[in-house]
Design a protein around this motif. Structure first.
Motif, short mmCIF file in Angstrom:
data_model
loop_
_atom_site.label_atom_id
_atom_site.label_comp_id
_atom_site.label_asym_id
_atom_site.label_seq_id
_atom_site.Cartn_x
_atom_site.Cartn_y
_atom_site.Cartn_z
N LEU A 137 35.59 15.52 73.53
CA LEU A 137 36.06 16.84 73.91
C LEU A 137 36.71 17.50 72.69
CD1 LEU A 137 37.75 16.02 77.35
CD2 LEU A 137 35.49 16.98 76.94
N GLY A 138 36.62 18.81 72.62
CA GLY A 138 37.22 19.53 71.51
C GLY A 138 36.32 19.67 70.31
N THR A 139 35.14 19.04 70.33
CA THR A 139 34.20 19.17 69.22
C THR A 139 33.83 20.64 69.02
OG1 THR A 139 33.26 16.98 69.63
CG2 THR A 139 31.90 18.53 68.38
N PRO A 140 33.86 21.16 67.78
CA PRO A 140 33.50 22.57 67.55
C PRO A 140 32.09 22.87 68.04
CG PRO A 140 34.56 21.64 65.61
CD PRO A 140 34.29 20.48 66.55
N THR A 141 31.94 24.01 68.71
CA THR A 141 30.64 24.41 69.25
C THR A 141 30.16 25.74 68.70
OG1 THR A 141 31.59 25.64 71.12
CG2 THR A 141 31.20 23.27 71.43
N GLY A 142 31.02 26.45 67.99
CA GLY A 142 30.71 27.82 67.58
C GLY A 142 31.36 28.82 68.52
N CYS A 143 31.75 28.35 69.70
CA CYS A 143 32.47 29.16 70.69
C CYS A 143 33.75 28.42 71.09
CB CYS A 143 31.59 29.40 71.91
SG CYS A 143 30.18 30.49 71.62
N GLY A 144 34.42 27.86 70.10
CA GLY A 144 35.61 27.08 70.38
C GLY A 144 35.28 25.61 70.56
N GLY A 145 36.30 24.82 70.88
CA GLY A 145 36.09 23.40 71.08
C GLY A 145 35.43 23.13 72.42
N PHE A 146 34.69 22.02 72.51
CA PHE A 146 34.04 21.67 73.77
C PHE A 146 35.11 21.44 74.82
CE2 PHE A 146 31.69 19.46 76.95
CZ PHE A 146 30.39 19.92 76.82
N PRO A 147 35.02 22.17 75.95
CA PRO A 147 36.12 22.15 76.93
C PRO A 147 36.10 20.95 77.85
CG PRO A 147 34.39 23.60 77.68
CD PRO A 147 33.96 23.12 76.32
N GLU A 148 37.27 20.58 78.30
CA GLU A 148 37.39 19.51 79.29
C GLU A 148 36.75 19.95 80.60
OE1 GLU A 148 40.88 16.71 81.33
OE2 GLU A 148 41.41 18.35 79.96
N GLY A 149 36.06 19.04 81.25
CA GLY A 149 35.45 19.32 82.54
C GLY A 149 34.04 19.86 82.44
N ALA A 150 33.53 20.08 81.24
CA ALA A 150 32.18 20.61 81.08
C ALA A 150 31.22 19.49 80.72
CB ALA A 150 32.15 21.68 79.99
N GLN A 151 29.97 19.65 81.12
CA GLN A 151 28.92 18.71 80.73
C GLN A 151 28.04 19.29 79.62
OE1 GLN A 151 28.61 15.47 82.54
NE2 GLN A 151 27.81 15.17 80.49
N ALA A 152 27.89 20.62 79.63
CA ALA A 152 27.06 21.28 78.62
C ALA A 152 27.45 22.74 78.54
CB ALA A 152 25.58 21.15 78.97
N LEU A 153 27.13 23.36 77.40
CA LEU A 153 27.36 24.79 77.27
C LEU A 153 26.40 25.37 76.24
CD1 LEU A 153 29.02 25.52 74.40
CD2 LEU A 153 30.88 24.45 75.65
N TYR A 154 26.20 26.68 76.34
CA TYR A 154 25.39 27.42 75.37
C TYR A 154 26.30 28.42 74.67
CZ TYR A 154 22.04 30.73 73.39
OH TYR A 154 21.34 31.55 72.54
N CYS A 155 26.31 28.39 73.36
CA CYS A 155 27.08 29.34 72.58
C CYS A 155 26.13 30.39 72.01
CB CYS A 155 27.82 28.64 71.43
SG CYS A 155 28.74 29.80 70.38
N PRO A 156 26.25 31.65 72.45
CA PRO A 156 25.33 32.69 71.97
C PRO A 156 25.59 33.10 70.53
CG PRO A 156 26.99 33.64 73.39
CD PRO A 156 27.19 32.15 73.46
N VAL A 157 26.77 32.79 70.01
CA VAL A 157 27.10 33.18 68.64
C VAL A 157 26.17 32.49 67.65
CG1 VAL A 157 28.89 33.17 66.86
CG2 VAL A 157 29.50 33.65 69.24
N ASN A 158 25.97 31.19 67.83
CA ASN A 158 25.11 30.43 66.92
C ASN A 158 23.86 29.89 67.61
OD1 ASN A 158 26.24 28.44 68.50
ND2 ASN A 158 27.35 27.42 66.84
N LYS A 159 23.60 30.37 68.83
CA LYS A 159 22.42 29.97 69.60
C LYS A 159 22.31 28.44 69.68
CE LYS A 159 19.84 34.09 68.17
NZ LYS A 159 18.64 34.58 67.45
N THR A 160 23.39 27.83 70.09
CA THR A 160 23.47 26.37 70.12
C THR A 160 23.82 25.85 71.50
OG1 THR A 160 24.10 26.27 67.79
CG2 THR A 160 24.60 24.34 69.13
N MET A 161 23.06 24.89 71.97
CA MET A 161 23.36 24.18 73.20
C MET A 161 24.06 22.88 72.82
SD MET A 161 19.56 24.70 74.83
CE MET A 161 19.80 23.46 76.09
#
Length: 269
Positions: free
Chosen positions: A101-125
């Motif tokens: 948790l907290g790993t940089p994603t381009g849209c902040g750190g990976f949040p607690e309680g999430a399994q996956a996310l898409y960051c539109p800033v850097n087009k990264t899943m």
């Protein structure tokens, strides 16, 4: 392929729906043609009918990475021709896995309680390799997770998303979450389009898909007198509407099945 164990993944499904709350972009105002009349809607059924899943035997992190890379490859093959047909430039999303948790994603750190996310800033899943994912990465719920986040990538490439520099929702009226729900339900429908296209090739049963439709992403608190909607309901829709749009995409197999922007308010609650 192992027998899917949906019970242990129930938390993963809830988490992925919550993940989009802060990190998937919101769409432009609902009266915009880019939403209601987007060219992607007229591209017909996905042509990809076969997606080969790598065997999952030991449940190691490396094996999980190989599995998700393969699913992502199928998603690219399925959506690239349709995006080009609609007149949009195609680019593959970046895909990362993390165990922290907290790993940089381009849209902040990976949040607690999430399994996956898409960051539109850097087009990264980004997908969290939590223990249950490593143990059973071929569970269909997790294919749905990846396909949902990819749905946000389709929205990004077709001009449907707008976001601030942190990749957060941009709303004309912060109190009105209906545009957010329309965005998230469309991504869920796009996931259904992909899964419906390749389902027969996966050797999966109708029972497995029906289990996905019955899965809940929010807690029912009515029994203890709580009448307010959960955060997942507010941003991603009720369980009934999530199931409706997933099934609609699965059955239609076309982006045209997923125009949540012209749907009645009752279908995007």
């Amino acid at each position: 392929m192992r027998t899917p164990r949906l019970a242990i993944i129930a938390g993963a499904l809830a988490s992925v729906f919550v993940a989009g709350t802060a990190h998937a972009a919101a769409a432009a105002p609902a009266n915009k043609p880019v939403l209601t009349k987007n060219p992607i809607y007229k591209t017909g059924r996905l042509a990809l009918k076969t997606c080969e899943e790598p065997p999952v035997q030991s449940g190691t992190e490396d094996e999980a990475r190989v599995y998700f890379d393969a699913v992502l490859g199928c998603l690219n093959q399925a959506w690239a021709p349709k995006l080009k047909q609609a007149g949009f430039a195609f680019s593959k999303p970046k895909f990362r896995v993390t165990t922290k948790l907290g790993t940089p994603t381009g849209c902040g750190g990976f949040p607690e309680g999430a399994q996956a996310l898409y960051c539109p800033v850097n087009k990264t899943m980004t997908l969290l390799l939590s223990p249950n994912v490593v143990e059973e990465p071929s569970d269909p719920v997790l294919m749905l997770v990846v396909a949902h986040e990819y749905g946000h990538h389709v929205q990004k490439l077709t001009g449907m998303l707008r976001h601030n520099k942190r990749g957060e929702y941009v709303l004309d009226n912060p109190r009105d979450l209906e545009p957010v729900r329309r965005t998230e339900l469309q991504a869920e429908c796009y996931a259904g389009v992909f899964m419906g296209s390749v389902w027969d090739s996966l050797g999966r049963s109708q029972q497995e898909f029906d289990s996905l439709l019955r899965s809940s992403h929010s807690l029912d608190l009515s029994a203890i007198g709580v009448k307010t909607r959960s955060s997942a309901d507010q941003t991603h829709g009720t369980d009934a509407n999530v199931a409706y749009w997933l099934k609609r995409g699965f059955t239609g197999k076309t982006a045209g099945s997923c125009n949540t922007w012209t749907a009645s308010k009752g279908k995007v609650r």
